[in-house]
Structure formats: structure tokens, C-alpha cells
Design an enzyme around this catalytic site. Structure first.
Site, short mmCIF file in Angstrom:
data_model
loop_
_atom_site.label_atom_id
_atom_site.label_comp_id
_atom_site.label_asym_id
_atom_site.label_seq_id
_atom_site.Cartn_x
_atom_site.Cartn_y
_atom_site.Cartn_z
N SER A 144 69.07 61.33 44.50
CA SER A 144 68.01 60.35 44.24
C SER A 144 68.26 59.67 42.91
O SER A 144 68.79 60.29 41.97
CB SER A 144 66.65 61.04 44.18
N TYR A 158 61.21 67.19 40.43
CA TYR A 158 61.96 66.57 41.53
C TYR A 158 63.26 65.98 41.00
O TYR A 158 64.33 66.18 41.58
CB TYR A 158 61.10 65.49 42.19
P1 NAP Z 1 60.75 61.89 54.88
O1 NAP Z 1 60.60 60.56 55.52
O2 NAP Z 1 59.56 62.55 54.30
O3 NAP Z 1 61.46 62.87 55.92
C1 NAP Z 1 61.65 64.20 55.57
C2 NAP Z 1 62.46 64.86 56.66
O4 NAP Z 1 62.80 66.19 56.22
C3 NAP Z 1 61.71 65.03 57.97
O5 NAP Z 1 62.65 64.87 59.02
C4 NAP Z 1 61.21 66.47 57.89
O6 NAP Z 1 61.01 67.07 59.18
C5 NAP Z 1 62.37 67.12 57.20
N1 NAP Z 1 62.05 68.37 56.52
C6 NAP Z 1 61.14 68.61 55.56
N2 NAP Z 1 61.17 69.90 55.17
C7 NAP Z 1 62.14 70.49 55.91
C8 NAP Z 1 62.65 71.81 55.99
N3 NAP Z 1 62.18 72.78 55.20
N4 NAP Z 1 63.63 72.07 56.89
C9 NAP Z 1 64.11 71.10 57.70
N5 NAP Z 1 63.67 69.81 57.66
C10 NAP Z 1 62.70 69.53 56.79
O7 NAP Z 1 61.80 61.81 53.66
P2 NAP Z 1 62.95 60.74 53.36
O8 NAP Z 1 62.39 59.64 52.56
O9 NAP Z 1 63.72 60.45 54.58
O10 NAP Z 1 63.86 61.59 52.35
C11 NAP Z 1 65.09 62.14 52.76
C12 NAP Z 1 65.86 62.54 51.53
O11 NAP Z 1 66.07 61.41 50.70
C13 NAP Z 1 65.18 63.58 50.67
O12 NAP Z 1 66.13 64.50 50.18
C14 NAP Z 1 64.61 62.75 49.51
O13 NAP Z 1 64.48 63.51 48.33
C15 NAP Z 1 65.69 61.70 49.39
N6 NAP Z 1 65.26 60.45 48.75
C16 NAP Z 1 64.33 59.66 49.34
C17 NAP Z 1 63.95 58.49 48.69
C18 NAP Z 1 62.92 57.55 49.27
O14 NAP Z 1 62.48 56.66 48.53
N7 NAP Z 1 62.52 57.70 50.53
C19 NAP Z 1 64.52 58.15 47.47
C20 NAP Z 1 65.48 58.98 46.92
C21 NAP Z 1 65.85 60.13 47.57
P3 NAP Z 1 59.62 66.91 60.02
O15 NAP Z 1 59.65 65.53 60.59
O16 NAP Z 1 59.71 67.98 61.05
O17 NAP Z 1 58.51 67.10 59.03
#
Ligand code: NAP
Length: 245
Positions: A144, A158
Site C-alpha cells: 500500500s 496499517y
Molecule cells: P476489500 O474490497 O475489502 O476486499 C477484501 C477481500 O479480502 C475480500 O475478498 C475478503 O473476503 C478477503 N478477506 C478478508 N479477510 C480475509 C481472510 N482472513 N482470509 C481470506 N480472505 C479474506 O479490499 P481491497 O480494497 O480489495 O484490498 C485488497 C488489498 O489491497 C488489501 O491487502 C489492502 O490492504 C490493499 N490495498 C487496498 C487499497 C484500496 O484503496 N482499496 C489501497 C492500498 C492497498 P470476503 O469477501 O469473503 O469478505
């Protein structure tokens, strides 16, 4: 050779976009991991099937070691040995200043954002590494922009978890480079997914350099490139997908 891709957190957000873009790019086998949202995981599986991939959804809490082992064993049986891994599952929080947060409240953050990435990479290496009789592979870890921005006043914890992703990514890339495994990461800025607190996308978008937040498929495109043979001499790299932030 067929590609077998596992995406942790593949049911929503960046992970879901990665599964779908991988299917469109011709990946033969895709495992959509999720923790609780089966309908969304099934929807991603259907999108992958429509694009021509064989896809399955596997429930596993990747912050639990036994679940990670079961996830990889299931893929061995149903799709074949993993050749490509994307560690996307992650959480933000707890929110607040450091002097407001209890140590116990940090446990889920460390165990998902750090330990789960570690154990998933371990299981992948056991299958990919030429040292273990494998034929190689590629791993992308999702970091991130927070890791360098720091998240002061909001989520320093985080940011620190993603700092650990960066160090791990660089060290592991060197550790397995001679074993035909490439390890890289992407570092997204603010991307419009359900991880965002309500109102943040609307509030932050206009003040970013590109005057908008990113889309999940823009991060997926970078991930797919790093996984691909086009990135054959790229390892230990972090690609910022953050719109000049
Ligand atoms: P998201 O939309 O909240 O999706 C989270 C995903 O992780 C969902 O598929 C969820 O499954 C799954 N998950 C959560 N806890 C889990 C566990 N213990 N075991 C297995 N699966 C689990 O998040 P996102 O925005 O796609 O983020 C993905 C990654 O990108 C993360 O590492 C986040 O830190 C990073 N990131 C995101 C952003 C952003 O702005 N979006 C920016 C920087 C970095 P369910 O659907 O079953 O709940």
C-alpha cells in the site's frame, strides 16, 4: 504449460478484479479465495468461467495456518500445483492514534496483512521452487502507498503492516530468485473498493494529483503484468499504482 493462479481475497475489490483480468488474459485455472462472502466469490468464479478459465471458490481464513494449508491442498487436488499467487486479502484498522489503540486489537491486522502473506508464500514456494522439484512461478504481494505515507493520526499500524510487506517482498525475492520464482509487489494508492470507509473516495478523489481515485482493474493490470512472462527479469520490485501520489 497451464497456469494455476491462487488469489487470496479474490471475492471482492482488487482480488476480484485480478481474477477476472487473469481469466481474460488466458489463465487456465483460477482459485478465488474468500473468507465469508460466498455469493461474491461465486460471482467472480462465474465471470472467470465466462472468460474461459476453469475457476473454483475456496473458503479459507488465510490468517489461520491450517486454513492456508487446506487452501493449497485443495488447489493441488482440484486444479493442480499453484504456479502463480497473488496475496490480496487484507484489512485496515484499527483506526486511531497510536496512543488510543490496545495491543490486542492489532492481532487481526498483523495476522492477516503479514502472517497470512508469509504462510501463503511458504506454501507456494514448496510447490513452485526448483529446490523442491517444482518448475517455478510468480508471486505478487499487495502492499500500500500507506507504507511510505505512514498514516499519521489515522492508521499508522496499517502502514506498518504494509511496511512489513515491503521488507518481506524484497527479502523473499532475493531468497528464491535462483529457484525460478519471481516475487514482486504492487503498492496501490486510494482505490475505489469496499475497504474504504464511507465517504472517503468522494472526499479524497478531487485532492489527489490525478483528481480521482483509482479503479480495481487499474491495480489488476499491474498485477497481471508482474505475473506474466513479460516481467521475466523483474523481481523484488514494488510497482506504485497510486496516480503520482
Ligand atoms: P476489500 O474490497 O475489502 O476486499 C477484501 C477481500 O479480502 C475480500 O475478498 C475478503 O473476503 C478477503 N478477506 C478478508 N479477510 C480475509 C481472510 N482472513 N482470509 C481470506 N480472505 C479474506 O479490499 P481491497 O480494497 O480489495 O484490498 C485488497 C488489498 O489491497 C488489501 O491487502 C489492502 O490492504 C490493499 N490495498 C487496498 C487499497 C484500496 O484503496 N482499496 C489501497 C492500498 C492497498 P470476503 O469477501 O469473503 O469478505
Amino acid at each position: 504449460m497451464s497456469r494455476v493462479l491462487i488469489v487470496t481475497g479474490g471475492s471482492r475489490g482488487l482480488g476480484a478484479a485480478t481474477c477476472i483480468e487473469a481469466a481474460k488474459a488466458g489463465y487456465e485455472y483460477i482459485c478465488v479465495n474468500y473468507i465469508s462472502n460466498k455469493p461474491r466469490a461465486d460471482q467472480v468464479v462465474n465471470d472467470c468461467l465466462k472468460a474461459g478459465a476453469k475457476a473454483i471458490a475456496v473458503q479459507a481464513d488465510v490468517s489461520k495456518e491450517a486454513d492456508v494449508v487446506r487452501l493449497f491442498n485443495t488447489v493441488d487436488e482440484k486444479l493442480g500445483k499453484v504456479t502463480h499467487l497473488v496475496n490480496s486479502a487484507g484489512i485496515i484498522g484499527p483506526y486511531g492514534r497510536v496512543d488510543e489503540i490496545k495491543a490486542d486489537d492489532l492481532a487481526p491486522l498483523w495476522s492477516l496483512n503479514i502472517t497470512a502473506m508469509f504462510t501463503c508464500c511458504r506454501e507456494a514456494i514448496k510447490r513452485m521452487s526448483t529446490k523442491h522439484g517444482g518448475t517455478g512461478g510468480a508471486i505478487v504481494n499487495v502492499s500500500s502507498a500507506s507504507s511510505h505515507l505512514g498514516g499519521p493520526g489515522v492508521n499508522v499500524s496499517y502502514a506498518a503492516s504494509k511496511g512489513a510487506v515491503d521488507s518481506f517482498n524484497w527479502g523473499l525475492a532475493q531468497e528464491v530468485a535462483a529457484e525460478a520464482i519471481r516475487v514482486n509487489s504492487v503498492s496501490p494508492g486510494v482505490i475505489d473498493t469496499e475497504i474504504q470507509p464511507p465517504g472517503r473516495v468522494e472526499k479524497v478523489g478531487p485532492i489527489l494529483p490525478m483528481q480521482r481515485v483509482g479503479e480495481a482493474k487499474e491495480v489488476a493490470a499491474a498485477i497481471i503484468f508482474l505475473l506474466s512472462d513479460g516481467a521475466s527479469y523483474i523481481a523484488g520490485t514494488k510497482v506504485n499504482v497510486s496516480g503520482a501520489r
